[in-house]
Design a protein around this motif. Structure first.
Motif, mmCIF file in Angstrom:
data_model
loop_
_atom_site.group_PDB
_atom_site.id
_atom_site.type_symbol
_atom_site.label_atom_id
_atom_site.label_comp_id
_atom_site.label_asym_id
_atom_site.label_seq_id
_atom_site.Cartn_x
_atom_site.Cartn_y
_atom_site.Cartn_z
ATOM 1 N N SER A 1 1.004 -1.150 -0.174
ATOM 2 C CA SER A 1 -0.091 0.115 -0.083
ATOM 3 C C SER A 1 1.024 1.250 0.025
ATOM 4 C CB SER A 1 -0.859 0.053 1.176
ATOM 5 O OG SER A 1 -0.258 0.679 2.161
ATOM 6 N N LYS A 2 -0.085 2.286 -0.151
ATOM 7 C CA LYS A 2 0.940 3.797 0.124
ATOM 8 C C LYS A 2 1.333 4.076 1.345
ATOM 9 C CE LYS A 2 0.412 4.946 -4.368
ATOM 10 N NZ LYS A 2 1.405 5.249 -5.040
ATOM 11 N N GLY A 3 0.798 3.270 2.515
ATOM 12 C CA GLY A 3 1.474 3.414 3.878
ATOM 13 C C GLY A 3 0.032 3.342 4.551
ATOM 14 N N GLU A 4 -1.081 3.171 4.213
ATOM 15 C CA GLU A 4 -2.280 2.942 5.258
ATOM 16 C C GLU A 4 -2.545 1.515 4.981
ATOM 17 O OE1 GLU A 4 -5.397 5.708 4.698
ATOM 18 O OE2 GLU A 4 -4.466 7.308 5.801
ATOM 19 N N PHE A 5 -2.785 0.774 6.179
ATOM 20 C CA PHE A 5 -3.137 -0.621 6.122
ATOM 21 C C PHE A 5 -4.603 -0.914 6.908
ATOM 22 C CE2 PHE A 5 1.260 -0.537 5.294
ATOM 23 C CZ PHE A 5 1.699 -1.242 4.453
ATOM 24 N N ILE A 6 -5.320 -1.817 6.637
ATOM 25 C CA ILE A 6 -6.462 -2.048 7.342
ATOM 26 C C ILE A 6 -6.131 -3.426 8.083
ATOM 27 C CG2 ILE A 6 -8.870 -2.593 7.380
ATOM 28 C CD1 ILE A 6 -8.263 0.291 6.587
ATOM 29 N N LEU A 7 -6.295 -3.310 9.501
ATOM 30 C CA LEU A 7 -6.216 -4.500 10.406
ATOM 31 C C LEU A 7 -7.559 -4.935 10.565
ATOM 32 C CD1 LEU A 7 -4.356 -6.523 12.034
ATOM 33 C CD2 LEU A 7 -4.765 -4.931 13.908
ATOM 34 N N ASP A 8 -7.888 -6.350 9.928
ATOM 35 C CA ASP A 8 -9.207 -7.003 10.224
ATOM 36 C C ASP A 8 -9.154 -8.177 11.313
ATOM 37 O OD1 ASP A 8 -11.173 -5.835 9.039
ATOM 38 O OD2 ASP A 8 -11.364 -7.091 7.369
ATOM 39 N N ILE A 9 -9.795 -7.935 12.410
ATOM 40 C CA ILE A 9 -9.816 -8.791 13.322
ATOM 41 C C ILE A 9 -11.031 -9.465 13.585
ATOM 42 C CG2 ILE A 9 -9.248 -9.250 15.837
ATOM 43 C CD1 ILE A 9 -7.616 -6.774 15.529
ATOM 44 N N ASN A 10 -11.137 -11.050 13.736
ATOM 45 C CA ASN A 10 -12.416 -11.345 13.884
ATOM 46 C C ASN A 10 -12.157 -12.490 15.017
ATOM 47 O OD1 ASN A 10 -14.374 -10.973 11.612
ATOM 48 N ND2 ASN A 10 -12.459 -11.403 10.448
ATOM 49 N N GLY A 11 -13.098 -12.386 16.135
ATOM 50 C CA GLY A 11 -13.293 -13.042 17.258
ATOM 51 C C GLY A 11 -13.278 -12.383 18.495
ATOM 52 N N ASP A 12 -12.758 -13.034 19.477
ATOM 53 C CA ASP A 12 -12.502 -12.410 20.920
ATOM 54 C C ASP A 12 -11.320 -12.382 21.370
ATOM 55 O OD1 ASP A 12 -15.613 -11.841 20.529
ATOM 56 O OD2 ASP A 12 -16.041 -13.832 21.726
ATOM 57 N N SER A 13 -11.003 -11.353 22.107
ATOM 58 C CA SER A 13 -9.670 -11.173 22.922
ATOM 59 C C SER A 13 -9.626 -10.408 23.915
ATOM 60 C CB SER A 13 -8.410 -10.990 21.717
ATOM 61 O OG SER A 13 -7.413 -10.785 22.419
ATOM 62 N N GLU A 14 -8.654 -10.462 25.178
ATOM 63 C CA GLU A 14 -8.677 -9.793 26.121
ATOM 64 C C GLU A 14 -7.668 -8.426 25.889
ATOM 65 O OE1 GLU A 14 -7.749 -12.321 29.487
ATOM 66 O OE2 GLU A 14 -9.487 -13.048 29.506
ATOM 67 N N GLY A 15 -7.286 -8.448 24.456
ATOM 68 C CA GLY A 15 -6.126 -7.590 24.357
ATOM 69 C C GLY A 15 -4.911 -8.122 23.625
ATOM 70 N N PHE A 16 -3.978 -7.156 23.069
ATOM 71 C CA PHE A 16 -2.834 -7.542 22.771
ATOM 72 C C PHE A 16 -1.822 -6.398 22.472
ATOM 73 C CE2 PHE A 16 -5.989 -8.038 19.278
ATOM 74 C CZ PHE A 16 -5.188 -7.271 18.049
ATOM 75 N N ASN A 17 -0.735 -6.651 21.976
ATOM 76 C CA ASN A 17 0.227 -5.497 21.636
ATOM 77 C C ASN A 17 0.417 -5.906 20.209
ATOM 78 O OD1 ASN A 17 0.679 -4.479 24.247
ATOM 79 N ND2 ASN A 17 2.096 -6.295 24.598
ATOM 80 N N VAL B 1 -14.192 -7.858 21.279
ATOM 81 C CA VAL B 1 -15.426 -8.829 21.261
ATOM 82 C C VAL B 1 -16.122 -8.718 19.952
ATOM 83 C CG1 VAL B 1 -17.881 -9.061 22.370
ATOM 84 C CG2 VAL B 1 -15.884 -7.951 23.720
ATOM 85 N N GLY B 2 -16.195 -9.985 19.334
ATOM 86 C CA GLY B 2 -16.750 -10.218 18.155
ATOM 87 C C GLY B 2 -15.881 -9.929 16.834
ATOM 88 N N GLY B 3 -15.169 -8.657 16.902
ATOM 89 C CA GLY B 3 -14.381 -8.154 15.948
ATOM 90 C C GLY B 3 -13.914 -6.920 15.964
ATOM 91 N N LEU B 4 -12.720 -6.676 15.095
ATOM 92 C CA LEU B 4 -12.452 -5.119 15.128
ATOM 93 C C LEU B 4 -11.888 -4.895 13.703
ATOM 94 C CD1 LEU B 4 -11.585 -2.592 16.798
ATOM 95 C CD2 LEU B 4 -9.490 -3.404 17.443
ATOM 96 N N ARG B 5 -11.918 -3.752 13.304
ATOM 97 C CA ARG B 5 -11.374 -3.173 11.942
ATOM 98 C C ARG B 5 -10.396 -1.803 12.495
ATOM 99 N NH1 ARG B 5 -14.513 -2.912 6.754
ATOM 100 N NH2 ARG B 5 -13.954 -5.002 6.665
ATOM 101 N N LYS B 6 -9.280 -1.679 12.226
ATOM 102 C CA LYS B 6 -8.442 -0.862 12.890
ATOM 103 C C LYS B 6 -7.671 -0.462 11.344
ATOM 104 C CE LYS B 6 -4.549 0.498 15.746
ATOM 105 N NZ LYS B 6 -5.060 1.535 16.058
ATOM 106 N N THR B 7 -7.425 1.096 11.516
ATOM 107 C CA THR B 7 -6.596 1.541 10.476
ATOM 108 C C THR B 7 -4.945 1.787 11.060
ATOM 109 O OG1 THR B 7 -8.138 2.539 9.249
ATOM 110 C CG2 THR B 7 -6.091 3.407 8.799
ATOM 111 N N ILE B 8 -3.889 1.228 10.431
ATOM 112 C CA ILE B 8 -2.800 1.478 10.655
ATOM 113 C C ILE B 8 -2.157 2.410 9.637
ATOM 114 C CG2 ILE B 8 -0.325 0.394 11.209
ATOM 115 C CD1 ILE B 8 -1.921 -2.239 11.635
ATOM 116 N N ASP B 9 -1.635 3.627 10.015
ATOM 117 C CA ASP B 9 -1.281 4.823 9.197
ATOM 118 C C ASP B 9 0.446 4.654 9.329
ATOM 119 O OD1 ASP B 9 -0.791 6.783 7.720
ATOM 120 O OD2 ASP B 9 -1.993 8.370 8.985
#
Length: 368
Positions: free
Chosen positions: A297-313, A333-341
């Motif tokens: 990519s040009k520098g922006e990435f999408i992090l797609d997470i599905n499932g449950d977690s108590e957190g991570f680094n 909880v359930g999932g998360l979509r996060k942008t990494i710039d």
């Protein structure tokens, strides 16, 4: 006397780009006086797929004295849009230089590739000699016919009140445009030294800042165009931002581009290839399934997470192990979509690491 000669066979190959000199001369059988045979050279330029929107012909062309045949000087355009329509229009025709004594002897016309003739100036300039930097444009309100003692440098409306747009709109601009100059009175001579013609294309030129990329069939890529009046994407979307669903597009490669409209003028963007992949090997971190896209990519990435977690680094390091990005992800909880710039760091390869204290995964990231 005059004679017309048609060539029924190909005598020369002019298909390669370049400038060709064509000499034409009279050779009559039994002619005892060769000194009056006509000899002249004509330059023919074979362009490629397109030519500049502004061109100049600086080949000196004599104007015959008191001769209705006049003199023609051509500028050839190709690769322009198919019609003059207000989006593509003539900006101006400029007389860079005409050398002639007694300007009022001259009529000056512009002739289109279709043969339609527009009067630029007729019998103006009085007894003055020569004219230069005289610009004819539809936007000027200066009347050239008021130039009775000279034709001063400046901007003028063509003497024909129709102007360029009224006469030429709808015509194909590709081909030879001619400046035709006629001397109506004997006793004075001159030449067309140089003239120019300029078009402007007001069509929008949208730029998509996306490179070829891959998404999974379960993912969605959002692609945004610069702002215009309307949009039509190659996928059928008609909003500024197109949501590209992998499961709608289907597996394989898809060319993505947008056609836009601005003030009634349309333009087509650059394109990129979007590959939709089955992505059977999506990474797992504990009870999570994780994917990162688009990559590269040009520098922006999408992090797609599905499932449950108590957190991570989350950390990103360069090829030397230097930390360039870090974040702490809270409960999922359930999932998360996060942008990494990462758009502010240099192009190259990086490594994304996710760890929850028990498990860890690493993914390569490519910034183009």
């Amino acid at each position: 006397a005059t004679a017309s000669i048609s060539f029924s066979t190909e005598l020369a190959d002019l298909t390669l780009e370049g400038v060709y000199s064509i000499d034409v001369f009279v050779a009559l059988s039994g002619d005892e006086d060769n000194s009056n045979d006509t000899l002249f050279a004509s330059l023919v330029e074979n362009f490629g797929a397109s030519t500049p929107l502004s061109q100049t012909n600086a080949t000196v062309t004599p104007i015959p004295d008191s001769n209705p045949a006049g003199a023609s000087s051509e500028i050839f355009f190709c690769g322009l849009p198919a019609a003059l329509d207000g989006c593509l229009e003539i900006v101006n025709v400029t007389i860079d230089s005409i050398a002639h004594t007694w300007l009022a002897d001259l009529d000056i016309f512009l002739v289109s590739p279709a043969g339609d003739t527009l009067l630029l100036s007729s019998g103006n300039g009085g007894s003055a000699d020569n004219m230069s930097n005289v610009v004819f444009t539809d936007t000027s309100t200066n009347d050239i016919s008021l130039q009775t003692v000279d034709i001063m440098p400046g901007f003028y409306h063509p003497e024909d009140s129709l102007g360029f747009s009224s006469l030429y709109d709808g015509q194909d601009p590709n081909g030879a445009w001619s400046l035709f100059v006629r001397d109506n009175v004997g006793g004075d001579a001159g030449s067309i030294i140089s003239w120019s013609m300029t078009f402007v294309d007001n069509s929008p030129t949208p730029e998509l800042s996306y490179s070829d990329t891959t998404i999974c069939i379960t993912q969605v890529l959002s692609v945004t165009s610069p702002a215009y009046d309307s949009y039509l994407w190659s996928t059928g979307n008609n909003s500024q931002t197109a949501q590209l669903f992998g499961n709608v597009l289907g597996l394989g490669q898809h060319e993505i581009y947008v056609t836009v409209d601005q003030n009634g003028c349309s333009g087509v963007s650059n394109s990129f290839i979007l590959t939709v992949d089955a992505c059977a090997g999506i990474a797992e971190l504990g009870d999570l399934t994780i994917d990162v896209y688009p990559n590269p990519s040009k520098g922006e990435f999408i992090l797609d997470i599905n499932g449950d977690s108590e957190g991570f680094n989350l950390t990103v390091v360069d090829m030397n192990g230097k930390l360039v990005y870090s974040d702490q992800i809270a409960d999922v909880v359930g999932g998360l979509r996060k942008t990494i710039d990462l758009s502010r760091i240099s192009k190259g390869m990086y490594f994304l690491k996710l760890e929850d204290g028990t498990n860890a995964i690493t993914r390569k990231l490519m910034i183009q």
